[in-house]
Design a protein around this motif. Structure first.
Motif, PDB file in Angstrom:
ATOM      1  N   VAL A   1      -1.336   3.037   5.195  1.00 33.42           N
ATOM      2  CA  VAL A   1      -2.317   2.062   5.912  1.00 33.42           C
ATOM      3  C   VAL A   1      -1.631   1.690   7.391  1.00 33.42           C
ATOM      4  CG1 VAL A   1      -3.518   0.061   5.766  1.00 33.42           C
ATOM      5  CG2 VAL A   1      -3.391   1.718   3.768  1.00 33.42           C
ATOM      6  N   ARG A   2      -0.328   1.400   7.242  1.00 34.87           N
ATOM      7  CA  ARG A   2       0.020   0.544   8.363  1.00 34.87           C
ATOM      8  C   ARG A   2       0.853   1.725   9.152  1.00 34.87           C
ATOM      9  NH1 ARG A   2       4.378  -3.206   7.109  1.00 34.87           N
ATOM     10  NH2 ARG A   2       4.792  -2.101   5.215  1.00 34.87           N
TER      11      ARG A   2
ATOM     12  N   SER B   1       0.924  -1.319  -0.017  1.00 35.53           N
ATOM     13  CA  SER B   1      -0.032  -0.067  -0.011  1.00 35.53           C
ATOM     14  C   SER B   1       0.803   1.349  -0.031  1.00 35.53           C
ATOM     15  CB  SER B   1      -0.972  -0.102   1.052  1.00 35.53           C
ATOM     16  OG  SER B   1      -0.274  -0.420   2.283  1.00 35.53           O
TER      17      SER B   1
END
Ligand code: FES
Length: 114
Positions: free
Chosen positions: A106-107, A4
């Motif tokens: 995202v992370r 991502s």
């Protein structure tokens, strides 16, 4: 494993000791380069109040909030002094051989969500 990472800048756009604010897939990111050249991505919202950390200054391996002066560790997102007491999320960064900088919005590696 899903990837991502989103390309956000180029190395030449971010000199040592500089910080850039950008929105990456809807997430406000402060992209900061420490004085040794390392690139870091933190949430661009101070954990003390709704202030952009990208309006602050890089000091060594910290990012200092422009409003009340809390300094956040670029590696962990932890505040090193008051008034902020909560960490901010730190996101994975990738620098490719062509000098492009990508961030995974995202992370988070550490900080408030990690
Ligand atoms: S708003 Fe960042 S330290 Fe207060």
């Amino acid at each position: 494993m899903s990837d991502s990472f989103v390309r956000v800048a180029r190395l030449e756009d971010l000199g040592p000791g500089e910080v850039l604010g950008s929105e990456v897939a809807g997430v406000e990111i402060a992209l900061a380069r420490d004085e040794d050249g390392g690139v870091h991505a933190l949430s661009d919202v101070c954990s003390h109040d709704d202030v952009a950390l990208s309006d602050g200054d890089v000091e060594g391996c910290t990012l200092e909030c422009c409003k009340h002066g809390s300094q956040f560790d670029l590696l962990t997102g932890r505040p090193l002094q008051l008034p902020a007491v909560r960490p901010v999320p730190v996101h994975p960064v990738r620098v490719d051989a062509d000098g492009s900088i990508s961030v995974d919005p995202v992370r988070s590696l550490a900080g408030a969500d990690g």
